[in-house]
Design an enzyme around this catalytic site. Structure first.
Site, mmCIF file in Angstrom:
data_model
loop_
_atom_site.group_PDB
_atom_site.id
_atom_site.type_symbol
_atom_site.label_atom_id
_atom_site.label_comp_id
_atom_site.label_asym_id
_atom_site.label_seq_id
_atom_site.Cartn_x
_atom_site.Cartn_y
_atom_site.Cartn_z
ATOM 1 N N HIS A 35 -40.655 15.007 4.053
ATOM 2 C CA HIS A 35 -39.642 15.028 3.180
ATOM 3 C C HIS A 35 -38.374 16.015 3.435
ATOM 4 O O HIS A 35 -38.650 17.065 4.300
ATOM 5 C CB HIS A 35 -40.239 15.738 1.771
ATOM 6 C CG HIS A 35 -41.180 17.018 1.943
ATOM 7 N ND1 HIS A 35 -42.382 16.973 2.388
ATOM 8 C CD2 HIS A 35 -40.654 18.127 1.728
ATOM 9 C CE1 HIS A 35 -42.592 18.178 2.525
ATOM 10 N NE2 HIS A 35 -41.902 19.133 1.998
ATOM 11 N N HIS B 21 -32.996 19.149 6.723
ATOM 12 C CA HIS B 21 -34.007 18.736 7.312
ATOM 13 C C HIS B 21 -35.254 18.352 7.053
ATOM 14 O O HIS B 21 -35.935 18.141 5.893
ATOM 15 C CB HIS B 21 -34.358 19.901 8.536
ATOM 16 C CG HIS B 21 -35.309 20.991 7.794
ATOM 17 N ND1 HIS B 21 -34.815 21.820 6.736
ATOM 18 C CD2 HIS B 21 -36.754 21.028 7.836
ATOM 19 C CE1 HIS B 21 -35.784 22.336 6.286
ATOM 20 N NE2 HIS B 21 -36.921 22.068 6.797
#
Length: 452
Positions: free
Chosen positions: A281, A361
């Site tokens: 995620h 990220h």
């Protein structure tokens, strides 16, 4: 109201009035005028009835028309490629079951619908320790273990935090992304109306006792984009291949001292990064269930409310490795930046003026007991050096792109072609650290979003 009722009746009587003159041939002018007037009245009646019907339809199902799960093609496609647990939450009679069945019908090939009503679980303030959920829990666990469905739809009030924690733990164990959907009907918190709408015949007092547990919005530990299972599997495979290739490079072997203190000739980077998220995620906002200042304001942003449960595509431009973390750099679109907090970069590097979204990220793995939050900090170190003019030392071309070495054991693979992954925007509602799979580490990992 009288006019509307009269028009509504005329809708049924007008056809016979129109038909009579045609049989008689409308021989006289008076009859012709009568025929025209009736026809005109009938047209107006149809128009009024059509507008009335459209208004009735729009007022009855506003939530269903807007829910991305039902109407957005990209979201539907992403849901089909994901593992998702949908929790319908709200007071009895607020419209949860109708919405749940709409979702079930949309995904009937890969979904499982479980309703507390079918197990005769009456909505009430919990006092028995949850024994009434035994059969439902057994069905749910069996479904997860046998992989009977990739979309689980649970219809219940979900007002009790202890019950919710049980479901969040189950979702973590079997790697399901949780989506909490609350009824948005106008009467959802109107106990007077709900008294007549709920099939449990709950009294006004019983409904009022339940209401405080559902008035406040459920805020997660953090919000973010959760990668669809199919794309997640592919990305994990790509990550492992990159780590193996990097570990075999001569240039990397010469710089092992940044990773291990003892004298070694080779390092298994896949094993080195011993902890990895259950579901890959990209975190947007850490909320700590609403305790972090600004969390409630973020959850109420129009962009956040509109995006919740919606499918997106994230674009990965690079993979990177440091002695602490392995991650993937995400390039956010203008639409996705609307969900990105203004202070996300300043939070870590207050003196730097880095582009908004630089910290976006995916954590692919961490070393030992390193927190996942370190991945974003490491990425900002790369961005900081790049903005100062350093592109690192070009090492070698791999199949996916060019490998460069920066200082202090920092390696980056700039992809020649960006990797696209489907994601669902939602929240992580479980316990801190439970979102990670640990390999060879007994100590729990704290939230990847909490900067210590």
């Amino acid at each position: 109201m009288f006019v509307r009722l009269a028009n509504f009746q005329l809708l049924f009587t007008a056809p016979r009035l129109l038909h009579a003159p045609s049989v008689l041939g409308c021989k006289s002018l008076g009859r012709s005028l009568t025929c025209c007037k009736v026809a005109d009245t009938f047209k107006k009646t149809n128009l009024v009835s059509s507008i009335f019907s459209q208004r009735m339809m729009s007022s009855q199902a506003p939530v269903m028309q807007k829910l991305p799960f039902l109407v957005d093609d990209h979201t539907v496609s992403t849901v089909r490629d994901s593992k998702i647990m949908v929790l319908l939450r709200g007071l009895p009679g607020s419209g949860k079951t109708t919405l749940a069945k709409e979702i079930e019908q949309k995904y009937k090939d890969n979904s499982r619908f479980l309703s507390a009503d079918d197990y005769n679980i009456k909505p009430a303030i919990r006092s028995s320790g949850g024994a009434e959920y035994k059969k439902l829990n057994e069905e749910l666990t069996t479904c997860c273990e046998r992989r009977e469905a990739s979309l689980l739809i649970l219809d219940d009030t979900h007002h009790d935090r202890e019950r919710l924690d049980e479901l969040f733990d189950l979702a973590n164990k079997y790697h399901f992304t949780v989506v909490v959907l609350e009824s948005k009907t106008p009467w959802r918190l109107d106990c007077a109306q709900l008294k007549d709408r709920n099939h449990w015949n709950l009294s006004l007092e019983e409904l009022k006792n339940l209401r405080p547990t559902l008035e406040k919005e459920l805020i997660p530990l953090f919000f973010g984009w959760f990668v669809a299972k199919r794309d997640e599997d592919s990305l994990r495979k790509t990550s492992h291949e990159f780590l193996e290739q990097l570990g075999n490079l001569k240039a990397f072997k010469k710089r092992l001292s940044s990773f291990v203190s003892e004298d070694k000739h080779k390092l298994d980077l896949v094993k080195y990064f011993s902890t990895t998220p259950n579901i890959l995620h990209c975190t947007t906002k850490f909320c700590d269930y609403g305790k972090v200042p600004g969390s409630e304001e973020y959850s109420q942003l129009e962009a956040v409310k509109k995006a919740y449960s919606k499918g997106f595509t994230l674009h990965i431009s690079a993979l990177f490795v440091t002695p602490r973390t392995a991650g993937a750099r995400v390039d956010l679109t203008e639409e996705q930046l609307l969900l990105w907090p203004l202070d996300a970069e300043k939070e870590v590097m207050p003196k730097e003026n880095l582009p908004r979204g630089s910290r976006a990220h995916l954590t692919l793995g961490t070393a030992g007991d390193v927190q996942n939050v370190q991945t974003g900090i490491d990425l900002l170190e790369f961005v900081k050096m790049q903005h100062s003019g350093s592109e690192g030392e070009s090492i070698e071309e791999l199949g996916l792109g060019k490998v460069s070495y920066y200082d202090n054991g920092m390696w980056m693979l700039t992809l020649s072609r960006k990797i696209e992954v489907k994601v669902i925007f939602s929240g992580y509602y479980g316990k801190p650290g439970a979102a990670n799979t640990q390999r060879g580490s007994k100590k729990g990992i704290l939230s990847q979003c909490h900067i210590m």
